[in-house]
Design a protein around this motif. Sequence first.
Motif, PDB file in Angstrom:
ATOM      1  N   PHE A   1      -8.196   5.873   9.216  1.00 45.65           N
ATOM      2  CA  PHE A   1      -7.556   6.441  10.387  1.00 45.65           C
ATOM      3  C   PHE A   1      -8.391   7.537  11.031  1.00 45.65           C
ATOM      4  O   PHE A   1      -9.083   8.304  10.349  1.00 45.65           O
ATOM      5  CB  PHE A   1      -6.203   7.049  10.011  1.00 45.65           C
ATOM      6  CG  PHE A   1      -5.117   6.041   9.829  1.00 45.65           C
ATOM      7  CD1 PHE A   1      -4.895   5.452   8.600  1.00 45.65           C
ATOM      8  CD2 PHE A   1      -4.308   5.671  10.896  1.00 45.65           C
ATOM      9  CE1 PHE A   1      -3.889   4.510   8.429  1.00 45.65           C
ATOM     10  CE2 PHE A   1      -3.304   4.738  10.735  1.00 45.65           C
ATOM     11  CZ  PHE A   1      -3.095   4.153   9.504  1.00 45.65           C
TER      12      PHE A   1
ATOM     13  N   TYR B   1      -6.694  -1.142  14.934  1.00 48.41           N
ATOM     14  CA  TYR B   1      -5.255  -1.003  15.128  1.00 48.41           C
ATOM     15  C   TYR B   1      -4.950   0.236  15.971  1.00 48.41           C
ATOM     16  O   TYR B   1      -5.613   1.262  15.827  1.00 48.41           O
ATOM     17  CB  TYR B   1      -4.528  -0.815  13.791  1.00 48.41           C
ATOM     18  CG  TYR B   1      -4.789  -1.848  12.719  1.00 48.41           C
ATOM     19  CD1 TYR B   1      -5.946  -1.828  11.953  1.00 48.41           C
ATOM     20  CD2 TYR B   1      -3.828  -2.828  12.433  1.00 48.41           C
ATOM     21  CE1 TYR B   1      -6.168  -2.755  10.945  1.00 48.41           C
ATOM     22  CE2 TYR B   1      -4.035  -3.758  11.418  1.00 48.41           C
ATOM     23  CZ  TYR B   1      -5.198  -3.715  10.678  1.00 48.41           C
ATOM     24  OH  TYR B   1      -5.403  -4.634   9.674  1.00 48.41           O
TER      25      TYR B   1
ATOM     26  N   VAL C   1      -4.642  -9.894  17.798  1.00 46.18           N
ATOM     27  CA  VAL C   1      -3.966 -10.595  16.709  1.00 46.18           C
ATOM     28  C   VAL C   1      -2.455 -10.426  16.827  1.00 46.18           C
ATOM     29  O   VAL C   1      -1.700 -11.375  16.645  1.00 46.18           O
ATOM     30  CB  VAL C   1      -4.442 -10.073  15.340  1.00 46.18           C
ATOM     31  CG1 VAL C   1      -3.640 -10.709  14.203  1.00 46.18           C
ATOM     32  CG2 VAL C   1      -5.932 -10.320  15.162  1.00 46.18           C
ATOM     33  N   ASP C   2      -2.033  -9.207  17.144  1.00 49.16           N
ATOM     34  CA  ASP C   2      -0.594  -8.911  17.212  1.00 49.16           C
ATOM     35  C   ASP C   2      -0.356  -7.810  18.229  1.00 49.16           C
ATOM     36  O   ASP C   2      -0.924  -6.733  18.108  1.00 49.16           O
ATOM     37  CB  ASP C   2      -0.075  -8.483  15.834  1.00 49.16           C
ATOM     38  CG  ASP C   2       1.433  -8.230  15.798  1.00 49.16           C
ATOM     39  OD1 ASP C   2       1.961  -7.963  14.700  1.00 49.16           O
ATOM     40  OD2 ASP C   2       2.083  -8.303  16.859  1.00 49.16           O
TER      41      ASP C   2
ATOM     42  N   PHE D   1       0.848  -1.194   0.000  1.00 49.58           N
ATOM     43  CA  PHE D   1       0.000   0.000   0.000  1.00 49.58           C
ATOM     44  C   PHE D   1       0.884   1.245   0.000  1.00 49.58           C
ATOM     45  O   PHE D   1       2.028   1.227   0.452  1.00 49.58           O
ATOM     46  CB  PHE D   1      -0.869   0.056   1.262  1.00 49.58           C
ATOM     47  CG  PHE D   1      -1.615  -1.210   1.581  1.00 49.58           C
ATOM     48  CD1 PHE D   1      -0.976  -2.284   2.183  1.00 49.58           C
ATOM     49  CD2 PHE D   1      -2.962  -1.320   1.283  1.00 49.58           C
ATOM     50  CE1 PHE D   1      -1.661  -3.449   2.479  1.00 49.58           C
ATOM     51  CE2 PHE D   1      -3.658  -2.483   1.586  1.00 49.58           C
ATOM     52  CZ  PHE D   1      -3.001  -3.543   2.180  1.00 49.58           C
TER      53      PHE D   1
ATOM     54  N   TYR E   1       0.140   5.128   1.531  1.00 50.91           N
ATOM     55  CA  TYR E   1      -0.743   6.051   2.231  1.00 50.91           C
ATOM     56  C   TYR E   1      -0.129   7.443   2.156  1.00 50.91           C
ATOM     57  O   TYR E   1       1.097   7.603   2.119  1.00 50.91           O
ATOM     58  CB  TYR E   1      -0.916   5.653   3.698  1.00 50.91           C
ATOM     59  CG  TYR E   1      -1.937   4.567   3.910  1.00 50.91           C
ATOM     60  CD1 TYR E   1      -1.622   3.231   3.684  1.00 50.91           C
ATOM     61  CD2 TYR E   1      -3.242   4.878   4.310  1.00 50.91           C
ATOM     62  CE1 TYR E   1      -2.571   2.239   3.857  1.00 50.91           C
ATOM     63  CE2 TYR E   1      -4.194   3.886   4.488  1.00 50.91           C
ATOM     64  CZ  TYR E   1      -3.852   2.574   4.259  1.00 50.91           C
ATOM     65  OH  TYR E   1      -4.791   1.591   4.422  1.00 50.91           O
TER      66      TYR E   1
ATOM     67  N   ASN F   1      -3.061  -9.653   8.132  1.00 52.74           N
ATOM     68  CA  ASN F   1      -3.252  -8.228   7.858  1.00 52.74           C
ATOM     69  C   ASN F   1      -2.504  -7.336   8.831  1.00 52.74           C
ATOM     70  O   ASN F   1      -2.999  -6.313   9.279  1.00 52.74           O
ATOM     71  CB  ASN F   1      -4.747  -7.886   7.878  1.00 52.74           C
ATOM     72  CG  ASN F   1      -5.496  -8.663   6.824  1.00 52.74           C
ATOM     73  OD1 ASN F   1      -5.061  -8.768   5.694  1.00 52.74           O
ATOM     74  ND2 ASN F   1      -6.622  -9.237   7.203  1.00 52.74           N
TER      75      ASN F   1
ATOM     76  N   MET G   1      -0.200  -4.658   9.375  1.00 52.35           N
ATOM     77  CA  MET G   1       0.241  -3.539   8.529  1.00 52.35           C
ATOM     78  C   MET G   1       1.481  -2.871   9.115  1.00 52.35           C
ATOM     79  O   MET G   1       1.416  -2.305  10.201  1.00 52.35           O
ATOM     80  CB  MET G   1      -0.880  -2.504   8.423  1.00 52.35           C
ATOM     81  CG  MET G   1      -2.182  -3.045   7.888  1.00 52.35           C
ATOM     82  SD  MET G   1      -2.141  -3.066   6.115  1.00 52.35           S
ATOM     83  CE  MET G   1      -3.880  -3.304   5.749  1.00 52.35           C
TER      84      MET G   1
ATOM     85  N   LEU H   1       3.140  -0.010  14.585  1.00 53.60           N
ATOM     86  CA  LEU H   1       2.019  -0.776  15.083  1.00 53.60           C
ATOM     87  C   LEU H   1       2.244  -1.182  16.531  1.00 53.60           C
ATOM     88  O   LEU H   1       3.258  -1.795  16.864  1.00 53.60           O
ATOM     89  CB  LEU H   1       1.815  -2.022  14.223  1.00 53.60           C
ATOM     90  CG  LEU H   1       0.675  -2.949  14.641  1.00 53.60           C
ATOM     91  CD1 LEU H   1      -0.670  -2.259  14.471  1.00 53.60           C
ATOM     92  CD2 LEU H   1       0.711  -4.247  13.844  1.00 53.60           C
TER      93      LEU H   1
ATOM     94  N   GLN I   1      -3.014  -4.923  17.362  1.00 54.30           N
ATOM     95  CA  GLN I   1      -4.061  -5.160  16.376  1.00 54.30           C
ATOM     96  C   GLN I   1      -5.096  -6.092  16.993  1.00 54.30           C
ATOM     97  O   GLN I   1      -4.752  -7.146  17.538  1.00 54.30           O
ATOM     98  CB  GLN I   1      -3.471  -5.800  15.119  1.00 54.30           C
ATOM     99  CG  GLN I   1      -4.473  -6.182  14.055  1.00 54.30           C
ATOM    100  CD  GLN I   1      -3.872  -7.007  12.936  1.00 54.30           C
ATOM    101  OE1 GLN I   1      -2.664  -7.147  12.822  1.00 54.30           O
ATOM    102  NE2 GLN I   1      -4.723  -7.556  12.078  1.00 54.30           N
TER     103      GLN I   1
ATOM    104  N   GLU J   1     -12.270  -5.116   5.808  1.00 49.85           N
ATOM    105  CA  GLU J   1     -11.828  -6.348   5.167  1.00 49.85           C
ATOM    106  C   GLU J   1     -10.386  -6.676   5.458  1.00 49.85           C
ATOM    107  O   GLU J   1      -9.838  -7.624   4.915  1.00 49.85           O
ATOM    108  CB  GLU J   1     -12.044  -6.231   3.659  1.00 49.85           C
ATOM    109  CG  GLU J   1     -10.970  -5.450   2.902  1.00 49.85           C
ATOM    110  CD  GLU J   1     -10.937  -3.950   3.143  1.00 49.85           C
ATOM    111  OE1 GLU J   1     -11.060  -3.525   4.326  1.00 49.85           O
ATOM    112  OE2 GLU J   1     -10.766  -3.175   2.189  1.00 49.85           O
ATOM    113  N   GLY J   2      -9.748  -5.876   6.331  1.00 56.84           N
ATOM    114  CA  GLY J   2      -8.357  -6.128   6.671  1.00 56.84           C
ATOM    115  C   GLY J   2      -7.383  -5.597   5.653  1.00 56.84           C
ATOM    116  O   GLY J   2      -6.207  -5.938   5.706  1.00 56.84           O
ATOM    117  N   LEU J   3      -7.841  -4.751   4.734  1.00 56.15           N
ATOM    118  CA  LEU J   3      -6.944  -4.197   3.731  1.00 56.15           C
ATOM    119  C   LEU J   3      -6.856  -2.684   3.862  1.00 56.15           C
ATOM    120  O   LEU J   3      -5.798  -2.141   4.154  1.00 56.15           O
ATOM    121  CB  LEU J   3      -7.419  -4.593   2.329  1.00 56.15           C
ATOM    122  CG  LEU J   3      -7.286  -6.071   1.974  1.00 56.15           C
ATOM    123  CD1 LEU J   3      -7.853  -6.340   0.599  1.00 56.15           C
ATOM    124  CD2 LEU J   3      -5.839  -6.517   2.066  1.00 56.15           C
ATOM    125  N   THR J   4      -7.930  -1.996   3.632  1.00 57.36           N
ATOM    126  CA  THR J   4      -7.898  -0.539   3.694  1.00 57.36           C
ATOM    127  C   THR J   4      -8.046  -0.065   5.137  1.00 57.36           C
ATOM    128  O   THR J   4      -9.014  -0.406   5.811  1.00 57.36           O
ATOM    129  CB  THR J   4      -9.034   0.061   2.840  1.00 57.36           C
ATOM    130  OG1 THR J   4      -8.888  -0.386   1.500  1.00 57.36           O
ATOM    131  CG2 THR J   4      -8.981   1.579   2.895  1.00 57.36           C
ATOM    132  N   LEU J   5      -7.081   0.718   5.600  1.00 57.72           N
ATOM    133  CA  LEU J   5      -7.140   1.295   6.937  1.00 57.72           C
ATOM    134  C   LEU J   5      -7.816   2.656   6.876  1.00 57.72           C
ATOM    135  O   LEU J   5      -7.507   3.479   6.021  1.00 57.72           O
ATOM    136  CB  LEU J   5      -5.732   1.473   7.504  1.00 57.72           C
ATOM    137  CG  LEU J   5      -4.896   0.222   7.698  1.00 57.72           C
ATOM    138  CD1 LEU J   5      -3.549   0.588   8.305  1.00 57.72           C
ATOM    139  CD2 LEU J   5      -5.617  -0.785   8.562  1.00 57.72           C
TER     140      LEU J   5
END
Lengths: 113, 112
Positions: free
Chosen positions: B103, B33, B55-56, A34, A36, A99, A101, B45, B48, B97-101
């Motif tokens: 903010f 996130y 998750v993380d 990506f 940003y 996912n 990021m 990060l 998450q 969907e876990g792709l586009t963040l």
Amino acid sequence: AQSVTQLGSHVSVSEGALVLLRCNYSSSVPPYLFWYVQYPNQGLQLLLKYTTGATLVKGINGFEAEFKKSETSFHLTKPSAHMSDAAEYFCVVSDMRDNDMRFGAGTRLTVKP
Amino acid sequence: EAGVAQSPRYKIIEKRQSVAFWCNPISGHATLYWYQQILGQGPKLLIQFQNNGVVDDSQLPKDRFSAERLKGVDSTLKIQPAKLEDSAVYLCASSLEGLTLHFGNGTRLTVT
């Protein structure tokens, strides 16, 4: 874990010149990639993304990027810079499994009149 | 649609004090996130969440930072006790969907 390196913390171009912002990634699995953008005094927003399929992806405001697996790169380009393109640009890599990021350090683009 | 809401926008505290940040993601976004952005650096990060599960959190300094996401919606990030090096902008993002963040505007923390 995956990581991303952006070459050049500051890039300066003249209005109308080509914009090229460099990004190389490291990932043990096929990545999602990506770009940003953060305009002055605004929040981060998505410029474009690569997940699967066509390796040349187009984004907003005339930007595009090409995924090159052999070079582990995802460089951002725009044929002709506008003053309004002045911003901070971040390359991001994600592990498709969870996912996660991870952002690069960013490249500040300055556009000179 | 309403965006990601964060509060407060600014916070100034002294070192060793505690502070909490709140985030309300976009409705229906399962992934949330928290990022820390130190001046001149890219967002790092911290943690998450997927719904209300972690998750993380591999980069979260767990001796002083904690985060929770009750009921899989709102989230709170806490620092206790704060250090000078915690001065940063704390960004919350959500994703469908876990792709586009997407903010929020962030919380700017200054530790003196």
